[in-house]
Design a protein around this motif. Structure first.
Motif, short mmCIF file in Angstrom:
data_model
loop_
_atom_site.label_atom_id
_atom_site.label_comp_id
_atom_site.label_asym_id
_atom_site.label_seq_id
_atom_site.Cartn_x
_atom_site.Cartn_y
_atom_site.Cartn_z
N PHE A 622 -23.27 -14.43 -5.69
CA PHE A 622 -22.77 -13.05 -5.72
C PHE A 622 -23.92 -12.03 -5.62
O PHE A 622 -24.09 -11.18 -6.48
CB PHE A 622 -21.95 -12.81 -7.00
CG PHE A 622 -20.90 -13.86 -7.25
CD1 PHE A 622 -19.83 -14.01 -6.39
CD2 PHE A 622 -21.00 -14.72 -8.33
CE1 PHE A 622 -18.87 -14.98 -6.60
CE2 PHE A 622 -20.04 -15.69 -8.56
CZ PHE A 622 -18.98 -15.82 -7.68
N LEU A 623 -24.69 -12.18 -4.56
CA LEU A 623 -25.83 -11.30 -4.30
C LEU A 623 -25.77 -10.82 -2.85
O LEU A 623 -25.41 -11.58 -1.95
CB LEU A 623 -27.16 -12.04 -4.54
CG LEU A 623 -27.43 -12.56 -5.94
CD1 LEU A 623 -28.58 -13.55 -5.92
CD2 LEU A 623 -27.73 -11.42 -6.89
N ASP A 624 -26.14 -9.57 -2.62
CA ASP A 624 -26.18 -9.04 -1.27
C ASP A 624 -26.98 -7.73 -1.28
O ASP A 624 -26.57 -6.74 -1.89
CB ASP A 624 -24.77 -8.79 -0.73
CG ASP A 624 -24.75 -8.66 0.78
OD1 ASP A 624 -25.76 -8.19 1.35
OD2 ASP A 624 -23.73 -9.01 1.40
N ARG A 625 -28.13 -7.74 -0.61
CA ARG A 625 -29.00 -6.55 -0.60
C ARG A 625 -28.33 -5.34 0.05
O ARG A 625 -28.61 -4.20 -0.30
CB ARG A 625 -30.28 -6.86 0.17
CG ARG A 625 -31.35 -7.57 -0.62
CD ARG A 625 -32.64 -7.65 0.18
NE ARG A 625 -32.48 -8.43 1.39
CZ ARG A 625 -32.99 -8.10 2.58
NH1 ARG A 625 -33.65 -6.97 2.72
NH2 ARG A 625 -32.82 -8.88 3.63
N ARG A 626 -27.44 -5.58 1.04
CA ARG A 626 -26.83 -4.46 1.76
C ARG A 626 -25.95 -3.60 0.85
O ARG A 626 -25.62 -2.47 1.21
CB ARG A 626 -26.01 -4.98 2.94
CG ARG A 626 -24.89 -5.91 2.58
CD ARG A 626 -24.01 -6.20 3.80
NE ARG A 626 -24.72 -6.78 4.91
CZ ARG A 626 -24.93 -8.10 5.07
NH1 ARG A 626 -24.49 -8.96 4.17
NH2 ARG A 626 -25.57 -8.54 6.12
N PHE A 627 -25.59 -4.12 -0.34
CA PHE A 627 -24.80 -3.33 -1.27
C PHE A 627 -25.66 -2.38 -2.11
O PHE A 627 -25.13 -1.52 -2.81
CB PHE A 627 -24.01 -4.24 -2.20
CG PHE A 627 -22.84 -4.92 -1.53
CD1 PHE A 627 -22.12 -4.27 -0.55
CD2 PHE A 627 -22.46 -6.19 -1.90
CE1 PHE A 627 -21.03 -4.89 0.06
CE2 PHE A 627 -21.38 -6.82 -1.30
CZ PHE A 627 -20.67 -6.17 -0.31
N ILE A 628 -26.98 -2.54 -2.06
CA ILE A 628 -27.87 -1.70 -2.87
C ILE A 628 -28.69 -0.74 -2.00
O ILE A 628 -28.78 0.46 -2.28
CB ILE A 628 -28.82 -2.57 -3.72
CG1 ILE A 628 -28.01 -3.40 -4.72
CG2 ILE A 628 -29.83 -1.70 -4.47
CD1 ILE A 628 -27.25 -2.57 -5.74
N VAL A 629 -29.29 -1.26 -0.95
CA VAL A 629 -30.13 -0.44 -0.07
C VAL A 629 -29.69 -0.67 1.37
O VAL A 629 -29.10 -1.71 1.69
CB VAL A 629 -31.63 -0.79 -0.24
CG1 VAL A 629 -32.10 -0.46 -1.64
CG2 VAL A 629 -31.88 -2.25 0.09
N PRO A 630 -29.96 0.27 2.25
CA PRO A 630 -29.58 0.08 3.66
C PRO A 630 -30.49 -0.94 4.34
O PRO A 630 -31.69 -0.71 4.49
CB PRO A 630 -29.75 1.48 4.27
CG PRO A 630 -30.69 2.18 3.36
CD PRO A 630 -30.50 1.62 1.99
#
Length: 643
Positions: A622-630
């Motif tokens: 349940f991790l995804d960088r696109r949900f925090i930074v562009p």
């Protein structure tokens, strides 16, 4: 045999926290020269501990354990241990500890390849150096060389999804289910030829020359040649009356799926609005619940914990009034004492309360007078320094082959810790420090609406799809694939889906943990996280990052200092800046689970987001960088700008 017999000495050591996660009841522990199995709780002996602490007080966690295992569980106990091994290696300290047994019981001589069970007495055992338990070993006087040769455990065992574990049936295997034509109990040889295409181990009977290769029973087709599981729990010394009936799997000793712990953990937090005395009463209620009246308190003062935990309060005044008040809450059906499994809600209530509780030895919080730094006003709604924390962990069981499901623990069969109903469970406690960060609710709500409305064109199907949809579908596939042969009727493959908010909070937590490890020198494996995301009816927005190791590194103050305004701005700025790029890009940035894939992360990998599995509460899922930074052209980022 006398207690001073060599085999009663210790053969190794593990940390208390290892008994919760990697080396608990029913697990195989690899020692330098052989492997052992941790025995059930009936064999754990606390009777020689004397005045040493034998109970860990944490009523919330005990209630949660009781909700799973029943009211027969009345205590949380640490592993039996006594000091003095270094000064007297032959004393009681060397014979007090967690009991183990050699397993697997089939062993192989490294010189002549003889394969035999321990009870045939073909091999000897030596543990005659009290100060060097790591040199304990089995040996074989086979005549090859001038010294006895080392004997190691045969490296194959059988396990099933019901939690059973058994020795590999070498005799029956090599003779294809029949008896040897020459003798009843022939000698066997095990020859390992190595190779890079799987196991290449040949078993041969010295009497009738029958032989087979282990790889014949590896894989799905090979399992059909194995006998049904006998329902053995070697840690308890029991077999199922009519066997288990399941088809076992061949497992290599040391495989990561032979044992998965099922622990529960709770922070020692006071009830929201409670004072220090009320918190102490709740913590030590097991000692105070039978006090008949204030006249008994002077006598109780002579015994711990009252002799040192309640020195601040008078007998006939505050102390007795607090006991009566807590007893009335329990008799009146206090909802917090109902033994529910929800361990996070009381913690969230305390951390998010506008007024912090009184400081205690177990729990001390501090909020900076200036609040959130001005540069981070739109990033965090609250910042709290947890100067003192106490976490208690308890083990309620374990599973084999399949790890416990976080949201649906009954989906995987839990193996028992005892032959009968347990009266206590093993536990450990650690003290440390932490940082609590609360995100603005309006920021998260607006982000959730924006993410749900976003979509993209699938290159393969040409259909319009959304990132949340892809993650949710992957979660359903993960559940289906994992339990495809054991799905019950009415199985809801989407049960336990943590939701978008959890992805954002969890990803931000990992970014901060990795940055903290670089900034202040803390090993990331010594940190832990607790995510307070809540559900649709009770949304929450908190992250707690804290030290969770039982040594000095957990209480040095280095983590708390990073919550100071200037440090927190620098920490957040670096975490968000580093998240924008990964050395595995563009592969990492473009990753999104699509059928038939079932991994539970998007733009995340070992380079940018993954941490130690003892640090992450959900195993790097349940991790995804696109949900925090562009990280691409989409507008999915919670923080499109860096402070």
């Amino acid at each position: 045999m006398a207690d001073s017999a060599p085999y009663r000495r210790r053969v190794g050591a593990v940390r208390p926290s290892h008994l919760m996660f990697t080396s608990g009841v029913g697990s195989i522990v690899d020692l330098p020269n052989f492997s052992v199995l941790v025995k059930g709780l009936e064999d754990w002996r606390h009777d020689k501990l004397g005045d040493a602490p034998q109970v860990i007080a944490e009523p919330r966690l005990l209630a949660a354990v009781q909700s799973v295992l029943g009211k027969t569980v009345t205590e949380l106990k640490p592993a039996p241990w006594l000091p003095g091994i270094d000064s007297n290696p032959n004393g009681d300290a060397s014979r007090t500890g967690v009991p183990v047994m050699p397993f697997p019981s089939w062993m192989r001589c490294t010189a002549c390849n003889l394969l035999a069970p321990i009870d045939t007495q073909a091999f000897g055992f030596r543990n005659d150096k009290p100060r060097k338990p790591h040199e304990a070993r089995f040996f074989h006087e086979c005549g090859r060389g001038s010294k006895p040769r080392l004997v190691v455990g045969a490296r194959f065992v059988l396990a099933c999804t019901a939690g059973h574990l058994d020795d590999f049936p070498y005799l029956e295997f090599v003779h294809r289910g029949e008896a040897c034509a020459k003798v009843a109990k022939p000698n066997l040889l095990m020859q390992d030829f190595g190779g890079n295409i799987g196991a290449n181990v040949r078993i041969r009977c010295q009497r009738c020359d029958a032989e087979r290769n282990i790889r014949e029973v590896m894989g799905r087709k090979g399992r059909e040649q194995l006998p049904n599981c006998r329902g053995r729990h070697p840690h308890l010394g029991t077999f199922a009356e009519n066997g288990c009936g399941q088809q076992p799997h061949v497992v290599v000793v040391g495989a990561s799926n032979q044992w998965f712990a099922q622990p529960l953990s709770a922070l020692a937090v006071p009830k929201a609005g409670a004072n220090e005395l009320d918190a102490k009463i709740e913590q030590f209620w097991a000692n105070l619940q039978h006090v008949p009246g204030p006249e008994s308190l002077p006598f109780m003062r002579s015994m711990p914990p009252l002799s040192y935990e309640f020195e601040k309060w008078a007998d006939n005044g505050e102390l007795w009034a607090a006991i009566v008040r807590h007893r009335g809450k329990l008799e009146g059906g206090d909802p917090d004492a109902s033994g529910q499994m929800d361990l996070l809600t009381p913690e969230w209530q305390v951390f998010s309360a506008p007024t912090l509780p009184e400081a205690t030895d177990d729990f001390t919080l501090y909020r900076h007078p200036d609040g959130v730094p001005s540069l981070l006003k739109g990033y965090y709604a609250d910042v709290i320094q947890a100067e003192r924390l106490r976490e208690v962990r308890a083990m309620i069981g374990f599973t084999r082959l399949d790890a416990p499901d976080f949201e649906d623990p009954e989906l995987v069969t839990r193996a028992p810790l005892t032959r009968s109903k347990p009266t206590w469970v093993p536990a450990s406690e650690v003290r440390g420090e932490g940082i609590f960060l609360k995100l603005p609710e309006d920021l998260l709500v607006a982000w959730e609406e924006r993410v749900r409305a976003s979509s993209f064109t699938d290159e393969h199907s040409g259909q319009r799809r959304s990132v949340p949809h892809e993650h949710r579908e992957a979660y359903g596939r993960f559940r289906e694939y994992r339990y495809s042969d054991r799905i019950r009727q009415g199985f809801d493959k989407y049960r336990g889906w943590p939701g978008l908010r959890y992805y954002a909070l969890h990803t931000l937590s990992h970014l901060l943990i990795r940055t903290i490890a670089l900034e202040c020198g803390y090993n990331s494996a010594s940190l832990s996280e607790r995510i307070y995301a809540g559900g649709e009816d009770d949304p929450r927005s908190g992250i707690l990052i804290y030290t969770a190791v039982p040594d000095a590194e957990g209480t040095l103050g280095g983590l708390v200092s990073l919550a100071e305004p200037e440090e927190l701005v620098r920490l957040t700025r670096r975490a968000l800046s580093d998240a924008r790029r990964c050395s595995s890009d563009p592969l990492c940035a473009e990753r999104l689970p699509r059928a038939p894939e079932d991994f539970l992360h998007g733009a995340a990998c070992h380079v940018c987001l993954f941490v130690s599995e003892t640090t992450c509460e959900r195993g790097n899922r349940f991790l995804d960088r696109r949900f925090i930074v562009p990280v691409d052209a989409s507008d999915l980022a919670l923080y499109p700008e860096i402070p």
